[in-house]
Design a protein around this motif. Structure first.
Motif, PDB file in Angstrom:
ATOM      1  N   GLU A   1       0.850  -1.190   0.000  1.00 15.32           N
ATOM      2  CA  GLU A   1       0.000   0.000   0.000  1.00 15.32           C
ATOM      3  C   GLU A   1       0.885   1.238   0.000  1.00 15.32           C
ATOM      4  O   GLU A   1       2.088   1.160   0.239  1.00 15.32           O
ATOM      5  CB  GLU A   1      -0.931   0.001   1.212  1.00 15.32           C
ATOM      6  CG  GLU A   1      -0.219  -0.041   2.537  1.00 15.32           C
ATOM      7  CD  GLU A   1      -1.171  -0.117   3.715  1.00 15.32           C
ATOM      8  OE1 GLU A   1      -0.730   0.192   4.838  1.00 15.32           O
ATOM      9  OE2 GLU A   1      -2.343  -0.473   3.514  1.00 15.32           O
ATOM     10  N   GLY A   2       0.267   2.379  -0.270  1.00 12.59           N
ATOM     11  CA  GLY A   2       1.019   3.623  -0.284  1.00 12.59           C
ATOM     12  C   GLY A   2       1.572   3.946  -1.664  1.00 12.59           C
ATOM     13  O   GLY A   2       1.660   3.072  -2.536  1.00 12.59           O
ATOM     14  N   PRO A   3       1.968   5.200  -1.883  1.00 11.83           N
ATOM     15  CA  PRO A   3       2.419   5.642  -3.204  1.00 11.83           C
ATOM     16  C   PRO A   3       3.847   5.227  -3.532  1.00 11.83           C
ATOM     17  O   PRO A   3       4.687   5.056  -2.647  1.00 11.83           O
ATOM     18  CB  PRO A   3       2.314   7.165  -3.101  1.00 11.83           C
ATOM     19  CG  PRO A   3       2.608   7.436  -1.645  1.00 11.83           C
ATOM     20  CD  PRO A   3       1.948   6.315  -0.900  1.00 11.83           C
ATOM     21  N   ALA A   4       4.100   5.063  -4.817  1.00 15.61           N
ATOM     22  CA  ALA A   4       5.450   4.786  -5.312  1.00 15.61           C
ATOM     23  C   ALA A   4       5.466   5.057  -6.810  1.00 15.61           C
ATOM     24  O   ALA A   4       4.427   5.026  -7.477  1.00 15.61           O
ATOM     25  CB  ALA A   4       5.862   3.345  -5.025  1.00 15.61           C
ATOM     26  N   ILE A   5       6.654   5.332  -7.313  1.00 19.92           N
ATOM     27  CA  ILE A   5       6.842   5.575  -8.742  1.00 19.92           C
ATOM     28  C   ILE A   5       7.538   4.371  -9.350  1.00 19.92           C
ATOM     29  O   ILE A   5       8.609   3.959  -8.888  1.00 19.92           O
ATOM     30  CB  ILE A   5       7.694   6.845  -8.974  1.00 19.92           C
ATOM     31  CG1 ILE A   5       7.028   8.056  -8.312  1.00 19.92           C
ATOM     32  CG2 ILE A   5       7.904   7.090 -10.462  1.00 19.92           C
ATOM     33  CD1 ILE A   5       7.955   9.250  -8.177  1.00 19.92           C
ATOM     34  N   ILE A   6       6.938   3.775 -10.356  1.00 19.45           N
ATOM     35  CA  ILE A   6       7.518   2.635 -11.068  1.00 19.45           C
ATOM     36  C   ILE A   6       8.254   3.186 -12.292  1.00 19.45           C
ATOM     37  O   ILE A   6       7.626   3.720 -13.207  1.00 19.45           O
ATOM     38  CB  ILE A   6       6.433   1.635 -11.513  1.00 19.45           C
ATOM     39  CG1 ILE A   6       5.537   1.235 -10.327  1.00 19.45           C
ATOM     40  CG2 ILE A   6       7.064   0.418 -12.170  1.00 19.45           C
ATOM     41  CD1 ILE A   6       6.260   0.523  -9.218  1.00 19.45           C
ATOM     42  N   ALA A   7       9.580   3.069 -12.309  1.00 18.07           N
ATOM     43  CA  ALA A   7      10.391   3.594 -13.414  1.00 18.07           C
ATOM     44  C   ALA A   7      10.987   2.431 -14.199  1.00 18.07           C
ATOM     45  O   ALA A   7      11.806   1.669 -13.670  1.00 18.07           O
ATOM     46  CB  ALA A   7      11.503   4.493 -12.886  1.00 18.07           C
TER      47      ALA A   7
END
Length: 242
Positions: A31-37
């Motif tokens: 859970e929670g935000p993240a950036i997938i690069a």
């Protein structure tokens, strides 16, 4: 609704026909935000990556994917809508970039996963190219969200650029790295030196995960060079003909 249908129908079909493998899924937060690069090797990346993630990943997609005609166009539009892709008009490059960043920040603020291809376009030859300053770095510094580097493996062999029909004998993969924390630079999203440093660190991790050869120019420039080389070769061949 579209997302549930995609997870129930498209994802199982991809697994049955192509048997993709995934490493490092534990690096995706529950859970929670993240950036997938991620690196970007093939059009099929936009199918495999969101379909195989346990959580919904919102990517920015060019608006043409949502306005196609015919069976293929309608299926493509339905898929991108189903996985929550956001259409962006690329006709105004600067405006499109700002719109993508604003959309990414909004996704992160909602506590979701936002996906981005730092190279800005697909690799023309399977190599990894210089990440564009802006997207991933600006969103990370503006929000404090961690960046999770991802490497798509062999998708360019599964569906080479310009090829519509996939090669069914290729088994693609996804390798997910540990989250990168750039909170030490929070609020410095307008410093281009910091943005370049953050972007380069992300690209280094993608290179390490993918094993790709790194080329320190933008993919768009590489495409122009390849096209120009082909054009010159064609002209040279025509001149040699009797």
């Amino acid at each position: 609704m579209f997302y549930r249908l995609m997870k129930m129908i498209v994802a199982p079909m991809l697994k049955i026909f192509f048997r993709p493998w995934v490493e490092g899924m534990e690096n995706i937060p529950a859970e929670g935000p993240a950036i997938i690069a991620s690196n970007h090797l093939s059009f099929s990346d936009s199918f495999f990556l969101p379909a195989l993630m346990k959580r919904r990943v919102t990517f920015i997609a060019k608006s043409e994917y949502f306005t196609g005609t015919g069976v293929k166009g309608k299926l493509t539009a339905a898929f991108f809508k189903g996985v929550g892709q956001l259409p962006v008009d690329r006709s105004g490059v600067r405006g499109a970039g700002e719109a993508a960043i604003s959309s990414g920040i909004e996704v992160i603020k909602r506590g979701e996963l936002f996906g981005v291809y730092p190279e800005g376009t697909r690799s023309p030859d399977g190599k990894l190219y210089r990440g564009k300053v802006g997207g991933v770095a600006r969103i990370a510094l503006a929000t404090g969200a961690p960046v999770i580097p991802v490497a798509m493996i062999d998708t360019e062999k599964l569906q080479p650029p310009g090829q519509v029909k996939p090669n069914f004998g290729v088994r693609p993969g996804i390798r997910i790295g540990a989250p990168l924390d750039f909170s030490r630079y929070h609020g410095m999203e307008n410093d281009r030196f910091i943005l370049r440093s953050v972007t380069d660190e992300v690209m280094y991790e993608i290179m390490r995960l993918s094993g790709q050869e790194y080329v320190d120019i933008y993919a768009t420039a590489a495409k122009r060079q390849i096209q120009e080389a082909k054009k010159q070769a064609k002209q040279s061949g025509a001149e040699k003909q009797p």
